[in-house]
Design a protein around this motif. Structure first.
Motif, mmCIF file in Angstrom:
data_model
loop_
_atom_site.group_PDB
_atom_site.id
_atom_site.type_symbol
_atom_site.label_atom_id
_atom_site.label_comp_id
_atom_site.label_asym_id
_atom_site.label_seq_id
_atom_site.Cartn_x
_atom_site.Cartn_y
_atom_site.Cartn_z
ATOM 1 N N TYR A 45 0.831 -1.202 0.000
ATOM 2 C CA TYR A 45 0.000 0.000 0.000
ATOM 3 C C TYR A 45 0.871 1.260 0.000
ATOM 4 O O TYR A 45 0.643 2.202 -0.778
ATOM 5 N N LEU A 46 1.877 1.275 0.848
ATOM 6 C CA LEU A 46 2.724 2.451 0.976
ATOM 7 C C LEU A 46 3.704 2.595 -0.188
ATOM 8 O O LEU A 46 4.262 3.674 -0.402
ATOM 9 N N HIS A 69 -0.423 8.194 -3.839
ATOM 10 C CA HIS A 69 -1.782 8.348 -3.311
ATOM 11 C C HIS A 69 -2.414 9.696 -3.642
ATOM 12 O O HIS A 69 -1.725 10.698 -3.848
ATOM 13 N N ASP A 100 -3.296 9.471 7.331
ATOM 14 C CA ASP A 100 -1.931 9.962 7.561
ATOM 15 C C ASP A 100 -1.614 10.057 9.052
ATOM 16 O O ASP A 100 -0.495 9.766 9.473
ATOM 17 N N LEU A 115 -1.011 6.420 10.159
ATOM 18 C CA LEU A 115 0.304 5.955 9.717
ATOM 19 C C LEU A 115 1.429 6.617 10.519
ATOM 20 O O LEU A 115 2.424 5.963 10.877
ATOM 21 N N ARG A 125 5.067 5.399 9.996
ATOM 22 C CA ARG A 125 5.055 5.195 8.539
ATOM 23 C C ARG A 125 4.457 6.430 7.859
ATOM 24 O O ARG A 125 3.834 7.284 8.494
ATOM 25 N N ARG A 150 2.708 7.717 3.800
ATOM 26 C CA ARG A 150 2.393 7.417 2.406
ATOM 27 C C ARG A 150 2.790 8.605 1.531
ATOM 28 O O ARG A 150 2.906 9.737 2.010
ATOM 29 N N GLN A 151 2.981 8.335 0.260
ATOM 30 C CA GLN A 151 3.400 9.386 -0.660
ATOM 31 C C GLN A 151 2.173 9.968 -1.359
ATOM 32 O O GLN A 151 1.552 9.334 -2.206
#
Length: 307
Positions: free
Chosen positions: A189-190, A194, A208, A211, A216, A218-219
């Protein structure tokens, strides 16, 4: 000039109808002396004796006969105004309602609502308008009759609310995306890029924050203001969208939906209206229609399978 006592209208109506102080007193649960005093006040207010003795009884004056034609309908209208609203004839109802909601609601629930209104109340129209902020001013000012929202600390406490359905966020990609081939792990997923849906222009979301608590990130490569735009981008690219499941059911046709590797708290979508509309029978009927059409809790991603 003093304000007339409108309570005397009912007394006058009964007096003129009965033609007797004693019978009028009995009908209004008053003593004969109290009714006599009321008659004196009516004579003073109208400047006319109204009822005069003729033998053993009372007869109305010409002014009383004139008033009887006027007062009866007035009292009947006042009594009707103070009774609870009667059941409405939906086939004869002519009215326009305005419903404000986030994008996806109309696409998913609008057709069924419009079809039901046409079947039950063909004279009723509904205007769907976009919800661009959480301000309750449109409800207070009556420019909006109903709106949908997630209730939180910012919701005005004066508003009436009713839960419609529970929803959850899911991931969405195009049908031949690499994430469509099996269970989606957090790493997979990461590894993707996104789309962030932000109604207020914020550069992060609940995902976000979740995470970040796990250390963690995400982009995020693009930001949009609504779910429709996010799904349109996902449909034509390798980007990953994050949308509420039931709210966007019809919009996701032909796309691949999957459970998130990091589940987010469920949402409760509610219907909101101003308290002045609480007892309005037509408004109450429309609220019930919306609730019945939205309250189906079918799980479109059962047992962990992917749509």
């Amino acid at each position: 000039m003093s304000t007339p006592d409108l309570n005397l209208l009912l007394t006058l109506d009964v007096l003129l109808g009965e033609g007797s102080v004693a019978r009028a007193a009995l009908r209004l649960n008053l003593s004969p002396s109290a009714m006599s005093r009321a008659l004196s006040r009516l004579r003073q207010a109208t400047g006319d004796p109204l009822l005069v003795r003729a033998g053993r009884g009372l007869v109305p004056t010409p002014r009383a006969l004139e008033l009887r034609q006027q007062v009866g309908p007035l009292v009947e209208q006042a009594q009707a105004a103070l009774r609870p609203a009667e059941q409405i004839d939906l086939r004869q109802l002519v009215r326009t309602f305005t419903l404000r909601s986030r994008d996806g609601f109309v696409e998913n629930f609008g057709p069924a609502l419009v079809n039901r209104l046409r079947a039950e109340a063909p004279g009723v129209r509904v205007h769907f308008v976009p919800k661009l902020d959480r301000d309750s001013k449109p409800l207070r000012e009556a420019s909006v009759d109903l709106e949908t929202a997630v209730i939180d600390a910012d919701t005005s406490p004066e508003l009436r609310t009713r839960a419609l359905f529970r929803d959850r966020f899911i991931g969405v990609v195009r049908s031949d995306h690499p994430l469509s081939r099996g269970p989606v792990s957090l790493d997979h997923y990461l590894a993707g890029q996104h789309i962030l849906v932000s109604h207020q222009g914020h550069d992060h979301s609940r995902m976000d924050d979740t995470l970040q608590a796990l250390g963690r990130q995400r982009q995020i490569v693009t930001l949009v203001s609504g779910f429709s735009a996010a799904l349109a981008l996902a449909r034509g690219s390798d980007l990953i969208a994050l949308v509420p499941e039931r709210h966007t059911s019809n919009l996701r046709e032909g796309l691949h939906s999957f459970r998130l590797p990091v589940p987010l708290p469920e949402l409760t979508i509610s219907l909101l209206w101003h308290p002045r509309m609480e007892a309005d029978p037509a408004h109450r009927w429309l609220r019930q229609c919306v609730h019945e059409l939205c309250s189906d809790t079918t799980d479109t991603l059962p047992g962990g399978h992917h749509r």
